[in-house]
Design a protein around this motif. Sequence first.
Motif, PDB file in Angstrom:
ATOM      1  N   ASP A 219      37.200  41.374  47.357  1.00  6.92           N
ATOM      2  CA  ASP A 219      38.074  41.559  48.289  1.00  6.92           C
ATOM      3  C   ASP A 219      38.107  40.396  49.050  1.00  6.92           C
ATOM      4  O   ASP A 219      39.610  39.740  49.481  1.00  6.92           O
ATOM      5  CB  ASP A 219      37.860  42.585  49.347  1.00  6.92           C
ATOM      6  CG  ASP A 219      37.904  44.055  48.575  1.00  6.92           C
ATOM      7  OD1 ASP A 219      38.782  44.102  47.657  1.00  6.92           O
ATOM      8  OD2 ASP A 219      37.550  45.050  49.210  1.00  6.92           O
ATOM      9  N   VAL A 222      39.828  37.433  47.060  1.00  3.18           N
ATOM     10  CA  VAL A 222      41.415  37.584  46.710  1.00  3.18           C
ATOM     11  C   VAL A 222      42.045  37.365  48.051  1.00  3.18           C
ATOM     12  O   VAL A 222      43.220  37.688  48.115  1.00  3.18           O
ATOM     13  CB  VAL A 222      41.507  38.395  45.814  1.00  3.18           C
ATOM     14  CG1 VAL A 222      40.905  38.210  44.675  1.00  3.18           C
ATOM     15  CG2 VAL A 222      41.494  39.930  46.493  1.00  3.18           C
ATOM     16  N   THR A 225      42.835  43.277  48.326  1.00  6.62           N
ATOM     17  CA  THR A 225      42.242  44.328  47.718  1.00  6.62           C
ATOM     18  C   THR A 225      41.999  43.979  46.200  1.00  6.62           C
ATOM     19  O   THR A 225      42.832  43.754  45.578  1.00  6.62           O
ATOM     20  CB  THR A 225      42.716  45.761  47.671  1.00  6.62           C
ATOM     21  OG1 THR A 225      43.145  45.958  49.242  1.00  6.62           O
ATOM     22  CG2 THR A 225      42.194  46.962  47.130  1.00  6.62           C
ATOM     23  N   CYS A 226      40.643  44.012  45.755  1.00  6.89           N
ATOM     24  CA  CYS A 226      40.459  43.753  44.336  1.00  6.89           C
ATOM     25  C   CYS A 226      41.156  45.107  43.426  1.00  6.89           C
ATOM     26  O   CYS A 226      41.270  46.087  43.867  1.00  6.89           O
ATOM     27  CB  CYS A 226      39.074  43.355  44.120  1.00  6.89           C
ATOM     28  SG  CYS A 226      37.974  44.826  44.355  1.00  6.89           S
ATOM     29  N   VAL A 227      41.136  44.678  42.171  1.00  6.64           N
ATOM     30  CA  VAL A 227      41.804  45.912  41.365  1.00  6.64           C
ATOM     31  C   VAL A 227      40.842  46.890  41.220  1.00  6.64           C
ATOM     32  O   VAL A 227      41.438  48.018  40.721  1.00  6.64           O
ATOM     33  CB  VAL A 227      42.110  44.944  40.078  1.00  6.64           C
ATOM     34  CG1 VAL A 227      40.832  44.452  39.120  1.00  6.64           C
ATOM     35  CG2 VAL A 227      42.918  45.991  38.906  1.00  6.64           C
ATOM     36  N   TRP A 228      39.489  46.837  41.256  1.00  6.26           N
ATOM     37  CA  TRP A 228      38.713  47.842  41.055  1.00  6.26           C
ATOM     38  C   TRP A 228      38.721  48.913  42.289  1.00  6.26           C
ATOM     39  O   TRP A 228      37.993  50.258  42.113  1.00  6.26           O
ATOM     40  CB  TRP A 228      37.069  47.456  40.803  1.00  6.26           C
ATOM     41  CG  TRP A 228      37.037  46.745  39.795  1.00  6.26           C
ATOM     42  CD1 TRP A 228      36.604  47.324  38.661  1.00  6.26           C
ATOM     43  CD2 TRP A 228      37.110  45.306  39.363  1.00  6.26           C
ATOM     44  NE1 TRP A 228      36.813  46.646  37.361  1.00  6.26           N
ATOM     45  CE2 TRP A 228      36.952  45.364  37.877  1.00  6.26           C
ATOM     46  CE3 TRP A 228      37.569  44.183  40.160  1.00  6.26           C
ATOM     47  CZ2 TRP A 228      36.764  44.042  37.044  1.00  6.26           C
ATOM     48  CZ3 TRP A 228      37.328  42.935  39.476  1.00  6.26           C
ATOM     49  CH2 TRP A 228      37.066  42.991  38.107  1.00  6.26           C
ATOM     50  N   ARG A 229      39.344  48.463  43.431  1.00  4.89           N
ATOM     51  CA  ARG A 229      39.574  49.534  44.401  1.00  4.89           C
ATOM     52  C   ARG A 229      41.075  50.260  44.145  1.00  4.89           C
ATOM     53  O   ARG A 229      41.368  50.969  45.284  1.00  4.89           O
ATOM     54  CB  ARG A 229      39.473  48.686  45.753  1.00  4.89           C
ATOM     55  CG  ARG A 229      38.183  48.180  46.127  1.00  4.89           C
ATOM     56  CD  ARG A 229      37.895  47.769  47.617  1.00  4.89           C
ATOM     57  NE  ARG A 229      36.720  47.061  48.063  1.00  4.89           N
ATOM     58  CZ  ARG A 229      35.552  47.765  48.379  1.00  4.89           C
ATOM     59  NH1 ARG A 229      35.583  48.993  48.306  1.00  4.89           N
ATOM     60  NH2 ARG A 229      34.350  47.087  48.841  1.00  4.89           N
ATOM     61  N   THR A 230      41.815  49.746  43.398  1.00  3.08           N
ATOM     62  CA  THR A 230      43.185  50.136  43.320  1.00  3.08           C
ATOM     63  C   THR A 230      43.406  51.424  42.457  1.00  3.08           C
ATOM     64  O   THR A 230      42.747  51.384  41.235  1.00  3.08           O
ATOM     65  CB  THR A 230      44.307  49.162  42.652  1.00  3.08           C
ATOM     66  OG1 THR A 230      44.134  47.834  43.567  1.00  3.08           O
ATOM     67  CG2 THR A 230      45.578  49.446  42.546  1.00  3.08           C
ATOM     68  N   PRO A 232      44.658  54.155  40.046  1.00  3.94           N
ATOM     69  CA  PRO A 232      45.465  53.878  38.774  1.00  3.94           C
ATOM     70  C   PRO A 232      46.570  54.620  39.142  1.00  3.94           C
ATOM     71  O   PRO A 232      46.952  55.534  39.723  1.00  3.94           O
ATOM     72  CB  PRO A 232      44.598  54.695  37.663  1.00  3.94           C
ATOM     73  CG  PRO A 232      43.793  55.476  38.431  1.00  3.94           C
ATOM     74  CD  PRO A 232      43.337  54.830  39.610  1.00  3.94           C
TER      75      PRO A 232
END
Length: 234
Positions: A219, A222, A225-230, A232
């Motif tokens: 986090d 970047v 928020t990194c994609v793994w916290r987003t 789906p």
Amino acid sequence: MRQIVLDTETTGINPKQGNRIIEIGCVELVNRMLTGNNFHVYINPERDSEEGALAVHGLTTEFLSTKPKFAEIVDEFRAYIQGAELIIHNAPFDMGFLNHEFSLAKLPSFDSHVHGVIDTLVQAKEMRPGKRNSLDALCDHFGISNAHRKLHGALLDAELLADVYLAMTRGQNSLGMDVEEEIVSHDGALEDVALGEIIVLAASADELAAHEDVLNALDKGVKGTCVWRTAPAA
């Protein structure tokens, strides 16, 4: 699951021209493990081998003349293969000869005694299209030593094929995920075979904390928020 890796040697290539089986070699697998319960027999075919076949297996008429005839070994052989799934390289060749021998013995067809057939040549062609897929070529590909194979022998070839089959199918059931595998029996019907239970290990508290630290660092990198916290998309 009981499987039999099978190979034969013959006097020629066509049973309709009077050629016969002269050797049968079988290796037993139970749940993909070699058991040592093998079957091996030489057979007197009551005829000479064709020149080309003799060059392949080296089993002379004189050597085979003292061996039992097929009718003398068929009951033991039937009991051994009964209900097993067969593994054969180029199955139509061996099955054609075995069905012919059973017909001469006035017995129900050979394939009616077994629980389906896996043809490793078909599997190999699907896995390695356009490449040589003889038993020797597959031994080379999978790193299986066949240096002791000077001539074809049914038991030796069955032992090598067992190693090749296990190498070709290694890990095939490792991602079962509560699904069932379909297997085609000898009569063409599909049968469901439940795969093994998958064991799931939960992460420990320390592992979860370490994972959270990694996500926090991402986090920060970047600046968001990194994609793994987003979550789906729906």
